[in-house]
Design an enzyme around this catalytic site. Structure first.
Site, PDB file in Angstrom:
ATOM      1  CE  LYS A 129      24.835 -32.992  -3.533  1.00 31.43           C
ATOM      2  NZ  LYS A 129      25.860 -33.354  -2.891  1.00 31.43           N
ATOM      3  CG  ASP A 147      25.802 -38.900  -3.590  1.00 33.96           C
ATOM      4  OD1 ASP A 147      25.933 -39.917  -4.746  1.00 33.96           O
ATOM      5  OD2 ASP A 147      25.437 -39.279  -2.524  1.00 33.96           O
TER       6      ASP A 147
END
Length: 223
Positions: A129, A147
């Site tokens: 991420k 997320d």
């Protein structure tokens, strides 16, 4: 983070309409983390795990003035980094990672943030991420960092239903029209953060409600 309810996917035409609407309203979406360069962006994203962007920005305002590059961060030392970020959750472990990644950038990349995913993910505290955020925001690559907000929006709306963040990411990369892919990351995260909220989505002011699969739509609060 797994989704418990299967949502019917949106059609190609519906997805095109959604991103055309996002683009019309906010042609150049920006993330909310504050940074000076690729290095401070990387550090800010590492610090943002399980923390708010506002909280990170408050902590890094002074940190980035005294340590805007890996060399200065290493000179500050782990204890010095901790002093600057102690208002952020998990600050001790994050300070350890920031110190270590700064050392590795100097030793292996000449103090520069690498542009490759594998090199980024090899840095302490950097996962997929975080790498995606840096690749998208700084290097302008069409990546999508999933997320909790983006995972929720992908599933709830029908844009990219998936059981895991990686599944949602891969579905979005495949389904979002290429002309919108660079900005999709920011549009979706901001939409999830401020409109398509976890407990009570604000459907009455959602700009993509006409295509969204979520039911029942949340009505406007009574005056």
């Amino acid at each position: 983070m797994a989704t418990s309810k299967k949502t019917r996917q949106l059609t190609k035409a519906e997805i095109e309409s959604i991103f055309a609407r996002f683009s019309e309203i906010d042609p150049e979406p920006k993330g909310e983390l504050e940074y000076l360069n690729a290095f401070t962006l990387l550090v800010a994203v590492v610090l943002s795990a399980q923390a708010t962007d506002a909280g990170v920005n408050k902590a890094t305002a002074k940190l980035f003035r005294v340590a805007p590059n890996p060399e200065a961060m290493v000179a500050l030392g782990q204890d010095g980094i901790e002093e600057h970020i102690k208002t952020i959750g998990l600050y001790r472990n994050k300070a350890k990672n920031v110190f270590a990644l700064s050392q590795k950038l100097i030793a292996e990349h000449g103090g520069e943030v690498p542009e490759g995913r594998a090199d980024l993910e090899a840095l302490p505290g950097v996962g997929r991420k975080t790498a995606n955020v840096v690749l998208n925001t700084w290097f302008r690559q069409p990546t999508i960092a999933v997320d909790t907000h983006l995972f929720r929006v992908g599933n709830r709306t029908g844009l990219a239903p998936g059981e895991t963040p990686l599944a949602v990411e891969q579905a979005l990369i495949k389904r979002v029209p290429k002309s919108y892919l660079l900005n999709a990351h920011h549009w979706l995260i901001l939409h999830g953060r401020y409109v398509c909220k976890a407990r009570k989505p604000e459907c009455w002011r959602c700009v993509i409600a006409e295509w969204c699969r979520f039911e029942p739509k949340t009505p406007a609060p009574k005056a």
